[in-house]
Write a protein that holds these residues in place. Structure first.
Motif, mmCIF file in Angstrom:
data_model
loop_
_atom_site.group_PDB
_atom_site.id
_atom_site.type_symbol
_atom_site.label_atom_id
_atom_site.label_comp_id
_atom_site.label_asym_id
_atom_site.label_seq_id
_atom_site.Cartn_x
_atom_site.Cartn_y
_atom_site.Cartn_z
ATOM 1 N N SER A 1 30.074 28.156 40.655
ATOM 2 C CA SER A 1 29.585 27.576 39.408
ATOM 3 C C SER A 1 29.751 28.595 38.290
ATOM 4 O O SER A 1 29.337 29.743 38.419
ATOM 5 N N VAL A 2 30.397 28.181 37.215
ATOM 6 C CA VAL A 2 30.637 29.071 36.079
ATOM 7 C C VAL A 2 29.944 28.474 34.862
ATOM 8 O O VAL A 2 30.195 27.326 34.509
ATOM 9 N N LYS A 3 29.068 29.235 34.244
ATOM 10 C CA LYS A 3 28.409 28.794 33.020
ATOM 11 C C LYS A 3 28.859 29.692 31.879
ATOM 12 O O LYS A 3 28.753 30.914 31.975
ATOM 13 N N ASN A 11 43.050 31.038 46.453
ATOM 14 C CA ASN A 11 43.446 29.844 47.195
ATOM 15 C C ASN A 11 42.266 29.023 47.680
ATOM 16 O O ASN A 11 42.446 27.935 48.200
ATOM 17 N N ASP A 12 41.078 29.574 47.525
ATOM 18 C CA ASP A 12 39.911 28.905 48.103
ATOM 19 C C ASP A 12 39.352 27.786 47.238
ATOM 20 O O ASP A 12 38.322 27.223 47.545
ATOM 21 N N ILE A 13 40.034 27.470 46.141
ATOM 22 C CA ILE A 13 39.552 26.431 45.228
ATOM 23 C C ILE A 13 40.337 25.141 45.437
ATOM 24 O O ILE A 13 41.551 25.165 45.543
ATOM 25 N N ASP A 14 39.599 24.046 45.474
ATOM 26 C CA ASP A 14 40.264 22.746 45.488
ATOM 27 C C ASP A 14 40.580 22.370 44.044
ATOM 28 O O ASP A 14 39.695 22.039 43.264
ATOM 29 N N THR A 74 32.178 23.452 37.677
ATOM 30 C CA THR A 74 31.884 23.486 39.102
ATOM 31 C C THR A 74 33.201 23.404 39.850
ATOM 32 O O THR A 74 33.939 22.432 39.721
ATOM 33 N N LEU A 75 33.500 24.473 40.574
ATOM 34 C CA LEU A 75 34.749 24.532 41.323
ATOM 35 C C LEU A 75 34.440 24.360 42.801
ATOM 36 O O LEU A 75 33.719 25.165 43.386
#
Lengths: 135, 124
Positions: free
Chosen positions: B32-34, B87-90, B106-107
């Motif tokens: 989660s990036v804010k 690579n761990d992100i959809d 939200t990744l």
């Protein structure tokens, strides 16, 4: 699909150093919060304050003598998870802005949109010059 | 994942853009990036994922009128920040929400890298 390549990182090393010295947040954290901008034209004052993530109930605006006091609290929104990065600042704040002249108490308008608080004030009648006739 | 990356032409952008402050946390399923981006609206915000870079750019909606300006702690500047993602992100499941100057990304982590419990079958 992206495939990780370690050489990309090595090429980017120099820019990482450049960034460290050059990248700055929008406003200096050491400065008073919130950062404001004051405009004055045609007997009107417009004050803009950057208050991202603060809701209206957590901001208090008061007119004290010829000063405008913006105070409130910026509540943290931390979740109970391990953080990789914590740059944002939270806490209580209070800022007093001395106005150049008296303003109409009943014509103060404050709007909050997209994290920007805009306060509109207009000059009070008794602060304007009045010509006095000589008999 | 989530190290600071750099735009290729940063030297020319350096003075034009400002870096929004960010908070990032990780759970088993998401990152989660804010980001704090006051003055940004949905219309002038861009979130792009390209190769290993997640790039967030936005134009400030605060209008510029220098002549009336009496005092300023800040000037309207465009926002730009790039994060490196692994690579761990959809890539197809990135959710962005803008609320009162705060952008929340939200990744979702991709299914392959999530810890998986392997059921053991009893063979008798």
């Amino acid at each position: 699909m992206y495939t990780y390549n370690i050489f990309n990182d090595m090429i980017k090393l120099r820019t990482i150093f450049d960034d460290f010295f050059d990248q700055k947040p929008g406003y200096e954290a050491s400065r008073e919060f919130p950062p404001v901008q004051i405009k004055e034209a045609d007997d009107r004052i417009t004050i803009k304050a950057l208050v991202p993530g603060i809701s209206t109930e957590n901001i208090d605006i008061q007119l004290v003598d010829d000063s405008l006091v913006i105070s409130g609290v910026k509540k943290d929104d931390y979740e109970n998870h391990p953080y990789i990065r914590k740059e944002r600042l939270f806490g209580e704040f209070k800022k007093t802005i001395r106005l150049p002249y008296r303003v109409k108490h009943d014509e103060i308008k404050a709007d909050l949109a997209n994290g920007v608080l805009t306060i509109n004030l207009s000059k009070s009648e008794d602060a304007k010059p009045k010509k006095i006739d000589i008999n | 994942m989530m190290t600071e990356a750099n735009s290729k032409n940063i030297t020319e952008n350096r003075r034009v853009f400002q870096t929004p402050l960010a908070d990032i946390y990780e759970t088993d399923d998401i990152y989660s990036v804010k980001l704090e981006m006051p003055g940004v609206t949905k219309e002038n915000l861009n979130v792009i994922i390209d190769d290993d870079e997640l790039k967030i750019t936005a134009e400030s909606s605060i209008e510029e009128n220098e002549s009336d300006l009496k005092y300023a702690d800040f000037y309207p500047k465009n926002f730009s920040r790039t994060f490196r993602v692994g690579n761990d992100i959809d890539r197809n499941k990135i959710d962005a929400k803008l609320d009162n100057g705060i952008l929340t990304l939200t990744l979702q982590k991709s299914e392959e890298i999530k810890p998986k419990k392997i059921t053991v079958n009893q063979v008798n």
